[in-house]
Scaffold this motif. Sequence first.
Motif, PDB file in Angstrom:
ATOM      1  N   SER A  29      54.003  42.948  38.734  1.00  0.00           N
ATOM      2  CA  SER A  29      55.384  42.530  39.014  1.00  0.00           C
ATOM      3  C   SER A  29      56.360  43.682  38.815  1.00  0.00           C
ATOM      4  O   SER A  29      57.261  43.896  39.639  1.00  0.00           O
ATOM      5  CB  SER A  29      55.771  41.343  38.118  1.00  0.00           C
ATOM      6  N   LEU A  30      56.189  44.436  37.732  1.00  0.00           N
ATOM      7  CA  LEU A  30      57.069  45.590  37.508  1.00  0.00           C
ATOM      8  C   LEU A  30      56.940  46.597  38.641  1.00  0.00           C
ATOM      9  O   LEU A  30      57.941  47.169  39.094  1.00  0.00           O
ATOM     10  CB  LEU A  30      56.736  46.267  36.181  1.00  0.00           C
ATOM     11  N   GLU A  31      55.710  46.804  39.101  1.00  0.00           N
ATOM     12  CA  GLU A  31      55.507  47.768  40.196  1.00  0.00           C
ATOM     13  C   GLU A  31      56.219  47.290  41.457  1.00  0.00           C
ATOM     14  O   GLU A  31      56.886  48.088  42.141  1.00  0.00           O
ATOM     15  CB  GLU A  31      54.010  47.938  40.458  1.00  0.00           C
ATOM     16  N   ARG A  32      56.116  46.012  41.774  1.00  0.00           N
ATOM     17  CA  ARG A  32      56.773  45.503  42.978  1.00  0.00           C
ATOM     18  C   ARG A  32      58.289  45.546  42.847  1.00  0.00           C
ATOM     19  O   ARG A  32      58.998  45.877  43.807  1.00  0.00           O
ATOM     20  CB  ARG A  32      56.298  44.074  43.270  1.00  0.00           C
ATOM     21  N   LEU A  33      58.797  45.214  41.679  1.00  0.00           N
ATOM     22  CA  LEU A  33      60.244  45.260  41.457  1.00  0.00           C
ATOM     23  C   LEU A  33      60.761  46.698  41.439  1.00  0.00           C
ATOM     24  O   LEU A  33      61.914  46.952  41.792  1.00  0.00           O
ATOM     25  CB  LEU A  33      60.592  44.575  40.134  1.00  0.00           C
ATOM     26  N   GLY A  34      59.914  47.612  40.994  1.00  0.00           N
ATOM     27  CA  GLY A  34      60.341  48.993  40.836  1.00  0.00           C
ATOM     28  C   GLY A  34      61.142  49.208  39.566  1.00  0.00           C
ATOM     29  O   GLY A  34      61.975  50.111  39.485  1.00  0.00           O
ATOM     30  N   PHE A  35      60.857  48.396  38.538  1.00  0.00           N
ATOM     31  CA  PHE A  35      61.584  48.459  37.263  1.00  0.00           C
ATOM     32  C   PHE A  35      60.639  48.856  36.133  1.00  0.00           C
ATOM     33  O   PHE A  35      59.420  48.665  36.219  1.00  0.00           O
ATOM     34  CB  PHE A  35      62.199  47.101  36.912  1.00  0.00           C
ATOM     35  N   ASP A  36      61.243  49.342  35.050  1.00  0.00           N
ATOM     36  CA  ASP A  36      60.480  49.616  33.837  1.00  0.00           C
ATOM     37  C   ASP A  36      60.381  48.378  32.947  1.00  0.00           C
ATOM     38  O   ASP A  36      59.514  48.316  32.069  1.00  0.00           O
ATOM     39  CB  ASP A  36      61.138  50.741  33.031  1.00  0.00           C
ATOM     40  N   SER A  37      61.291  47.421  33.152  1.00  0.00           N
ATOM     41  CA  SER A  37      61.313  46.223  32.321  1.00  0.00           C
ATOM     42  C   SER A  37      62.050  45.120  33.058  1.00  0.00           C
ATOM     43  O   SER A  37      62.726  45.369  34.065  1.00  0.00           O
ATOM     44  CB  SER A  37      62.001  46.504  30.977  1.00  0.00           C
ATOM     45  N   VAL A  38      61.899  43.890  32.558  1.00  0.00           N
ATOM     46  CA  VAL A  38      62.683  42.764  33.065  1.00  0.00           C
ATOM     47  C   VAL A  38      63.428  42.142  31.900  1.00  0.00           C
ATOM     48  O   VAL A  38      63.133  42.390  30.727  1.00  0.00           O
ATOM     49  CB  VAL A  38      61.812  41.704  33.768  1.00  0.00           C
TER      50      VAL A  38
END
Length: 274
Positions: free
Chosen positions: A94-103
């Motif tokens: 999910s982080l990879e798809r979002l392109g984020f380090d965290s949610v």
Amino acid sequence: MANIPQVALNDGSSIPQLGFGVYKIPDAETVDAVLTALDAGYRHIDTAAFYENERGVGEAIRRSGLDRSEVYVTTKVWWTENGYDSALRSFDASLERLGFDSVDLFLIHWPAPKHDKYVETWRALERIREEGRARSIGVANFHIHHLQRLAQETSTVPAVNQVELHPWLPQTAIRQYDEAQGIVTEAWSPLARGRVLGDPILDALARKHGVSPAQVVIRWQLQLGNVVIPKSSTPARIRENLDVFGFELDADDCAAIASLETGERTGKDPDDLG
């Protein structure tokens, strides 16, 4: 921009009380829908691995010009990935798809009790939070007995319990339990997928306040203290659903909405999924 209230969570953080849901919005359309929502003033986007549009959510936030810290993002692990190791892998994906380090918030999407893996999944979420990769962790579609088992077998109280909640299904017992345990109740399908909107009681309340039936229901949700995440891909409705802070329902209005309770669901009972 609407002045959206913040609701305090039991871990010391807070969550915008009104958010934008993206369930069943195709990934190719998600960028435009989320950009419209952010432009309207939403600062809370609710997605999930199952929705297959996390990439669109992340891209929209990057394109918006807003700092990542200004947008509260929730995602979820799907029930087929429940389990300690599989939940960790799902979160990484999910982080990879979002392109984020965290949610900001990571949820168990369904307990799927027949598979009996939601407790070990919760332990994976505890690890994710300890590592700082999710600011808050919670659950979705948990009945009281699921929450009680987590309380007995783990050490962290969920920050949020996201459940189907609308005038037909006000989830009074779950809301009361959540409140007693310091868990914030969040409503998905707050308009019963639009099915409640033809009700004459809601039509009358809408005329009384000079708003739409959808605005009446969202305002009712807010006054109950719920976090609420309406969804639309229509720009006018995206904006309308946020314009709910200029009126207030009175006790008679709320009693009229309470009379609509039937117990009917638009989705599955959590004990039946999986």
